[in-house]
Design a protein around this motif. Structure first.
Motif, mmCIF file in Angstrom:
data_model
loop_
_atom_site.group_PDB
_atom_site.id
_atom_site.type_symbol
_atom_site.label_atom_id
_atom_site.label_comp_id
_atom_site.label_asym_id
_atom_site.label_seq_id
_atom_site.Cartn_x
_atom_site.Cartn_y
_atom_site.Cartn_z
ATOM 1 N N GLU A 34 0.832 -1.203 0.000
ATOM 2 C CA GLU A 34 0.000 0.000 0.000
ATOM 3 C C GLU A 34 0.865 1.251 0.000
ATOM 4 O OE1 GLU A 34 -2.438 -0.546 3.465
ATOM 5 O OE2 GLU A 34 -3.506 -2.229 2.554
ATOM 6 N N LYS A 35 0.458 2.220 -0.805
ATOM 7 C CA LYS A 35 1.177 3.494 -0.912
ATOM 8 C C LYS A 35 0.535 4.503 0.041
ATOM 9 C CE LYS A 35 2.671 6.759 -4.487
ATOM 10 N NZ LYS A 35 2.595 7.045 -5.935
ATOM 11 N N TYR A 36 1.379 5.194 0.812
ATOM 12 C CA TYR A 36 0.937 6.194 1.784
ATOM 13 C C TYR A 36 1.812 7.438 1.665
ATOM 14 C CZ TYR A 36 -1.755 2.734 4.448
ATOM 15 O OH TYR A 36 -2.678 1.805 4.844
ATOM 16 N N THR A 37 1.360 8.498 2.288
ATOM 17 C CA THR A 37 2.260 9.604 2.584
ATOM 18 C C THR A 37 2.365 9.688 4.101
ATOM 19 O OG1 THR A 37 0.500 11.272 2.529
ATOM 20 C CG2 THR A 37 1.785 10.953 0.507
ATOM 21 N N PHE A 38 3.584 9.862 4.568
ATOM 22 C CA PHE A 38 3.881 10.067 5.976
ATOM 23 C C PHE A 38 4.408 11.493 6.083
ATOM 24 C CE2 PHE A 38 3.868 5.555 5.584
ATOM 25 C CZ PHE A 38 3.629 5.019 6.842
ATOM 26 N N ASP A 39 3.610 12.388 6.647
ATOM 27 C CA ASP A 39 3.987 13.808 6.726
ATOM 28 C C ASP A 39 4.437 14.331 5.361
ATOM 29 O OD1 ASP A 39 3.352 13.807 9.393
ATOM 30 O OD2 ASP A 39 5.423 13.747 10.101
ATOM 31 N N GLY A 40 3.729 13.917 4.299
ATOM 32 C CA GLY A 40 3.993 14.398 2.956
ATOM 33 C C GLY A 40 5.037 13.614 2.185
ATOM 34 N N LYS A 41 5.704 12.651 2.814
ATOM 35 C CA LYS A 41 6.721 11.840 2.141
ATOM 36 C C LYS A 41 6.100 10.504 1.732
ATOM 37 C CE LYS A 41 10.265 13.873 5.031
ATOM 38 N NZ LYS A 41 11.148 13.637 6.169
ATOM 39 N N VAL A 42 6.313 10.099 0.478
ATOM 40 C CA VAL A 42 5.730 8.857 -0.037
ATOM 41 C C VAL A 42 6.495 7.651 0.505
ATOM 42 C CG1 VAL A 42 5.274 7.502 -2.112
ATOM 43 C CG2 VAL A 42 4.889 9.965 -2.133
ATOM 44 N N ALA A 43 5.740 6.652 0.956
ATOM 45 C CA ALA A 43 6.320 5.399 1.427
ATOM 46 C C ALA A 43 5.328 4.271 1.163
ATOM 47 C CB ALA A 43 6.664 5.487 2.902
ATOM 48 N N TYR A 44 5.830 3.060 1.220
ATOM 49 C CA TYR A 44 5.035 1.878 0.882
ATOM 50 C C TYR A 44 5.039 0.907 2.050
ATOM 51 C CZ TYR A 44 5.464 3.775 -3.774
ATOM 52 O OH TYR A 44 5.412 4.617 -4.869
ATOM 53 N N LEU A 45 3.860 0.472 2.434
ATOM 54 C CA LEU A 45 3.690 -0.465 3.531
ATOM 55 C C LEU A 45 3.478 -1.861 2.963
ATOM 56 C CD1 LEU A 45 3.160 -1.154 6.537
ATOM 57 C CD2 LEU A 45 0.788 -0.459 6.160
ATOM 58 N N LEU A 46 4.321 -2.806 3.362
ATOM 59 C CA LEU A 46 4.178 -4.202 2.956
ATOM 60 C C LEU A 46 3.357 -4.879 4.033
ATOM 61 C CD1 LEU A 46 6.586 -3.074 1.346
ATOM 62 C CD2 LEU A 46 7.619 -5.316 1.474
ATOM 63 N N VAL A 47 2.091 -5.144 3.727
ATOM 64 C CA VAL A 47 1.123 -5.610 4.722
ATOM 65 C C VAL A 47 1.058 -7.137 4.727
ATOM 66 C CG1 VAL A 47 -1.282 -5.532 5.467
ATOM 67 C CG2 VAL A 47 -0.234 -3.525 4.402
ATOM 68 N N ILE A 48 1.347 -7.703 5.882
ATOM 69 C CA ILE A 48 1.258 -9.147 6.072
ATOM 70 C C ILE A 48 0.040 -9.416 6.954
ATOM 71 C CG2 ILE A 48 2.420 -11.206 6.922
ATOM 72 C CD1 ILE A 48 5.059 -9.544 6.729
ATOM 73 N N PRO A 58 5.339 -5.745 9.559
ATOM 74 C CA PRO A 58 5.168 -4.963 8.331
ATOM 75 C C PRO A 58 6.357 -4.035 8.100
ATOM 76 C CG PRO A 58 3.195 -4.882 9.685
ATOM 77 C CD PRO A 58 4.263 -5.532 10.509
ATOM 78 N N SER A 59 6.808 -3.983 6.862
ATOM 79 C CA SER A 59 7.914 -3.098 6.482
ATOM 80 C C SER A 59 7.360 -1.863 5.812
ATOM 81 C CB SER A 59 8.848 -3.796 5.505
ATOM 82 O OG SER A 59 9.445 -4.906 6.100
ATOM 83 N N VAL A 60 8.022 -0.753 6.012
ATOM 84 C CA VAL A 60 7.696 0.485 5.309
ATOM 85 C C VAL A 60 8.977 0.951 4.639
ATOM 86 C CG1 VAL A 60 6.793 2.827 5.470
ATOM 87 C CG2 VAL A 60 5.953 1.068 7.052
ATOM 88 N N ILE A 61 8.911 1.063 3.291
ATOM 89 C CA ILE A 61 10.094 1.474 2.538
ATOM 90 C C ILE A 61 9.733 2.654 1.645
ATOM 91 C CG2 ILE A 61 11.212 -0.779 2.602
ATOM 92 C CD1 ILE A 61 10.165 -1.350 -0.173
ATOM 93 N N ASP A 62 10.763 3.423 1.281
ATOM 94 C CA ASP A 62 10.516 4.548 0.379
ATOM 95 C C ASP A 62 10.655 4.068 -1.069
ATOM 96 O OD1 ASP A 62 13.255 4.533 -0.292
ATOM 97 O OD2 ASP A 62 13.720 6.272 0.940
ATOM 98 N N SER A 63 10.464 4.958 -2.002
ATOM 99 C CA SER A 63 10.476 4.579 -3.422
ATOM 100 C C SER A 63 11.871 4.249 -3.938
ATOM 101 C CB SER A 63 9.850 5.684 -4.261
ATOM 102 O OG SER A 63 10.568 6.883 -4.064
#
Length: 97
Positions: A34-48, A58-63
């Motif tokens: 899932e793609k999110y913004t965290f305080d305006g910064k784009v990051a991706y949550l790998l949902v298990i 769950p991992s959260v990584i940037d682009s």
């Protein structure tokens, strides 16, 4: 410059690992990216989902494939809660196949 999240080694391994299990019947039990913004910064949550038997968190990584923040069972180690404004954008991958 933003990279392609689907080319990240961690994402490729995550998808391969999730695809090694049968597709769950219930959509809410399927793994997602899932793609999110965290305080305006784009990051991706790998949902298990809980239906996958794993100790992984769950991992959260940037682009650019870097760890963005970490979820943890220990509050002091959970750096994702440091963000004030988290907004969901879209699901970029779902375990459908």
């Amino acid at each position: 410059m933003e990279g392609n999240i689907m080319e990240c080694e961690e994402v490729i391994e995550f998808i391969e690992d999730m695809r090694s299990d049968p597709v769950p019947a219930e959509e809410e039990d399927r793994a997602t990216i899932e793609k999110y913004t965290f305080d305006g910064k784009v990051a991706y949550l790998l949902v298990i989902p809980p239906t996958y038997f794993t100790d992984a968190l769950p991992s959260v990584i940037d682009s650019n494939c870097n760890t963005f923040c970490m979820y943890s069972h220990v509050d002091a180690e959970d750096t994702c809660d440091d963000y004030q404004e988290v907004k969901f954008i879209e699901v970029v991958w779902r375990h459908d196949e």
